[in-house]
Design a protein around this motif. Structure first.
Motif, PDB file in Angstrom:
ATOM      1  N   ILE A 323      22.905  33.023-147.328  1.00 29.47           N
ATOM      2  CA  ILE A 323      21.872  31.765-146.893  1.00 29.47           C
ATOM      3  C   ILE A 323      22.327  30.572-148.242  1.00 29.47           C
ATOM      4  CG2 ILE A 323      19.540  30.892-146.666  1.00 29.47           C
ATOM      5  CD1 ILE A 323      18.836  33.674-146.203  1.00 29.47           C
ATOM      6  N   TYR A 324      22.598  29.534-147.739  1.00 29.71           N
ATOM      7  CA  TYR A 324      22.855  28.517-148.790  1.00 29.71           C
ATOM      8  C   TYR A 324      21.994  27.144-148.514  1.00 29.71           C
ATOM      9  CZ  TYR A 324      27.013  30.932-149.719  1.00 29.71           C
ATOM     10  OH  TYR A 324      28.211  31.872-149.758  1.00 29.71           O
ATOM     11  N   LYS A 325      21.784  26.399-149.400  1.00 27.32           N
ATOM     12  CA  LYS A 325      21.126  25.226-149.457  1.00 27.32           C
ATOM     13  C   LYS A 325      22.095  24.045-149.821  1.00 27.32           C
ATOM     14  CE  LYS A 325      16.238  24.858-150.243  1.00 27.32           C
ATOM     15  NZ  LYS A 325      15.151  24.738-151.474  1.00 27.32           N
ATOM     16  N   ILE A 326      22.182  22.886-149.382  1.00 26.37           N
ATOM     17  CA  ILE A 326      23.196  21.940-149.588  1.00 26.37           C
ATOM     18  C   ILE A 326      22.676  20.989-150.585  1.00 26.37           C
ATOM     19  CG2 ILE A 326      24.734  20.272-149.014  1.00 26.37           C
ATOM     20  CD1 ILE A 326      24.835  21.426-146.274  1.00 26.37           C
ATOM     21  N   GLY A 327      23.127  20.786-151.745  1.00 29.86           N
ATOM     22  CA  GLY A 327      22.576  19.828-152.747  1.00 29.86           C
ATOM     23  C   GLY A 327      22.040  20.434-154.066  1.00 29.86           C
ATOM     24  N   ALA A 328      22.407  20.464-155.108  1.00 22.76           N
ATOM     25  CA  ALA A 328      21.854  20.944-156.335  1.00 22.76           C
ATOM     26  C   ALA A 328      20.877  20.124-156.844  1.00 22.76           C
ATOM     27  CB  ALA A 328      22.871  20.973-157.555  1.00 22.76           C
ATOM     28  N   PRO A 329      19.528  20.465-157.478  1.00 14.56           N
ATOM     29  CA  PRO A 329      18.828  19.514-158.055  1.00 14.56           C
ATOM     30  C   PRO A 329      19.369  18.525-159.084  1.00 14.56           C
ATOM     31  CG  PRO A 329      18.190  21.853-158.163  1.00 14.56           C
ATOM     32  CD  PRO A 329      19.245  21.762-157.795  1.00 14.56           C
ATOM     33  N   VAL A 330      18.941  17.356-159.005  1.00 16.89           N
ATOM     34  CA  VAL A 330      19.325  16.169-160.046  1.00 16.89           C
ATOM     35  C   VAL A 330      18.671  16.712-161.541  1.00 16.89           C
ATOM     36  CG1 VAL A 330      19.699  13.871-160.704  1.00 16.89           C
ATOM     37  CG2 VAL A 330      19.471  14.757-158.214  1.00 16.89           C
ATOM     38  N   SER A 346      25.574  16.896-155.164  1.00 11.64           N
ATOM     39  CA  SER A 346      24.838  16.560-153.691  1.00 11.64           C
ATOM     40  C   SER A 346      25.493  17.492-152.462  1.00 11.64           C
ATOM     41  CB  SER A 346      25.038  15.155-153.555  1.00 11.64           C
ATOM     42  OG  SER A 346      25.025  14.020-154.584  1.00 11.64           O
ATOM     43  N   THR A 347      26.656  17.740-152.544  1.00 15.11           N
ATOM     44  CA  THR A 347      27.221  18.358-151.527  1.00 15.11           C
ATOM     45  C   THR A 347      27.654  19.879-152.002  1.00 15.11           C
ATOM     46  OG1 THR A 347      29.402  17.253-152.185  1.00 15.11           O
ATOM     47  CG2 THR A 347      28.253  16.075-150.259  1.00 15.11           C
ATOM     48  N   THR A 348      26.998  20.353-152.996  1.00 22.88           N
ATOM     49  CA  THR A 348      27.387  21.562-153.425  1.00 22.88           C
ATOM     50  C   THR A 348      26.729  22.735-152.720  1.00 22.88           C
ATOM     51  OG1 THR A 348      27.618  20.829-155.644  1.00 22.88           O
ATOM     52  CG2 THR A 348      27.336  23.041-155.597  1.00 22.88           C
ATOM     53  N   LEU A 349      27.282  23.863-152.438  1.00 20.81           N
ATOM     54  CA  LEU A 349      26.321  24.892-151.600  1.00 20.81           C
ATOM     55  C   LEU A 349      25.756  25.691-152.794  1.00 20.81           C
ATOM     56  CD1 LEU A 349      28.710  26.435-148.927  1.00 20.81           C
ATOM     57  CD2 LEU A 349      27.023  24.726-148.648  1.00 20.81           C
TER      58      LEU A 349
END
Ligand SMILES: Nc1ncnc2c1ncn2[C@@H]1O[C@H](COP(=O)(O)OP(=O)(O)OP(=O)(O)O)[C@@H](O)[C@H]1O
Ligand SMILES: [Mg+2]
Length: 422
Positions: A323-330, A346-349
């Motif tokens: 399971i992944y989310k796309i986008g690291a928190p700023v 922004s486009t990191t898994l």
């Protein structure tokens, strides 16, 4: 003019007028008794009842006059002669001229972007232009970039689909097989970079389709956009126009936006201001939220009062998926070590460990076969909703339109949630 009882009423429409209908809780059937009439560009067959379900808001427009019979108790039903349909038809004719030229000269067909604020009839305009093109025996693509109120799939997605037949007057474009991309939010704002990345991917898919299919090259595409047209929203709209090399931008009811686009788009793009129809029904935030939820319910269970689907619920082992989310928190600048520069994630898994927090989350099953496989540029095989998470058994149960097992291992989590109350 109208006559008859409340539950059954006849409406006689003069040429170039429309009957506007809003359906409350009980369905309303509509029968064309004589003449010709169309719903957003699709002609109705004579003496065949069309049943519109609760929440439907439609216009029956006639070019030459007709008589309609309504059965049921609509919330609103009235005839209007004030419609911009002649202008809309002329716009279609102008767009079709580009197709004629494309066919003659072996060039690309029109790439038409529909823009405007919320509730101006953008989606309806797309449907109308697609239907009119189909009636001229064209084949073309529909591109949906509205991640909040899009029509091709659930909220938080964007997609492209070939259109080869007219929309159904009740269901809209239903027999289509869109290619859907996961975005994961119902507005472009949380991850503009990912949004633009997907837009470029959609444009590449469209170009590929045109390369291999002459009819689609000539037909071009119609692109729907979201109603956020200020600040970053405006920037994403410009990116949509640029990615698709839009040669016609139809701006509904927004002179300011017209002006801005005239300034920021290349000269080749023809930008046209069109009035909004007074029939377009505005939707409150609550209604918008309800529409989004309904769209997800429809994905799993089918359309209200029409098709019923029977989704599946099955267990998935934690070890069988990633399971992944796309986008690291700023990370705020103040938290960075001295001298370090901020990386754009922004486009990191980001890997996600399953836990109870995932309950009610929607997830896209990516077509990618591994995390090294350029996941964000892969389309979705479909969507599941995580129903329960069992930390002891290390399994989660998912609601899915197809039976298990899942066709792929990579799940992309969406910020969009779905609480399944049947
Ligand atoms: N002429 C009309 N008569 C009656 N209803 C209409 C008419 N035109 C559009 N509608 C209805 O009004 C509603 C809003 O229109 P539409 O969805 O096209 O607007 P939109 O600009 O795409 O909205 P959004 O900003 O939410 O994407 C829809 O339910 C549509 O069916
Ligand atoms: Mg819309």
């Amino acid at each position: 003019m109208s006559q008859g009882s409340e539950a059954e009423k006849e409406y006689v429409l003069e040429r170039e007028s429309e009957l506007r209908l809003e359906v409350a809780s009980s369905p309303v059937s509509v029968l064309l008794l004589s003449g010709t009439v169309e719903v957003f560009g699709t002609e109705l067959a004579k003496r065949r009842p069309y049943e519109f379900q609760s929440g439907a808001k439609v216009a029956f427009f006639t070019w030459h006059g007709c008589t309609l019979k309504l059965m049921g108790s609509p919330e609103v039903a009235y005839i209007s002669r004030e419609t911009p349909m002649v202008l809309y038809l002329n716009t279609h004719i102008a767009v079709d001229q580009i197709r004629h030229r494309a066919s003659r000269e072996g060039k690309m067909g029109p790439r038409v972007v529909i823009a405007g604020s919320v509730d101006v009839g953008k989606s309806t305009m797309c449907r109308l232009l697609l239907n009119y093109a189909i009636r001229m025996n064209r084949r073309l693509c529909y591109v949906e970039t509205d991640v909040g109120q899009g029509s091709l799939c659930i909220p938080g997605t964007m997609g492209i689909t070939p259109i080869e037949g007219p929309a159904d007057p009740v269901e809209g474009f239903s027999n289509i097989q869109p290619m859907i991309f996961h975005y994961g939010h119902n507005s472009p704002s949380p991850n503009v970079k990912l949004f633009i990345n997907i837009i470029n991917r959609l444009a590449a898919v469209f170009e590929k389709k045109c390369e291999v299919n002459e009819k689609f090259r000539v037909g071009g595409c119609v692109i729907n956009t979201c109603g956020w047209v200020d600040g970053q929203g405006y920037k994403t709209l410009v990116e949509v126009c640029k990615a698709f090399k839009a040669d016609a931008v139809l701006v509904l009811d927004n002179e300011r936006l017209l002006n801005q686009l005239e300034h920021d788009l290349p000269q080749e793009a023809r930008i046209l201001l069109l009035p909004k129809s007074a029939g377009v029904v505005s939707r409150s935030r609550t209604v918008r939220r309800a529409t989004r939820e309904e769209k997800i319910r429809e994905y799993f269970y089918g359309k209200k009062g029409l098709l019923s689907y029977f989704p599946f619920t099955f267990d998935v082992k934690f070890s069988d998926v990633k399971i992944y989310k796309i986008g690291a928190p700023v990370v705020p600048d103040s938290c960075l070590p001295i001298g370090a520069t901020k990386e754009d994630g922004s486009t990191t898994l980001l890997p996600v460990q399953p836990d109870k927090e995932l309950v009610n989350s929607l997830a896209s099953v990516s077509m990618a076969t591994s995390s090294e496989d350029d996941v964000i540029n892969h389309n979705s095989a479909g969507f599941v909703c995580i129903m329960t998470v069992d930390m002891e058994q290390e399994t989660m149960s998912v609601l899915s339109p197809a039976p298990g097992p899942l066709p792929r291992k990579i799940l992309l989590l969406s910020e969009v949630k779905f609480v399944d109350i049947r």
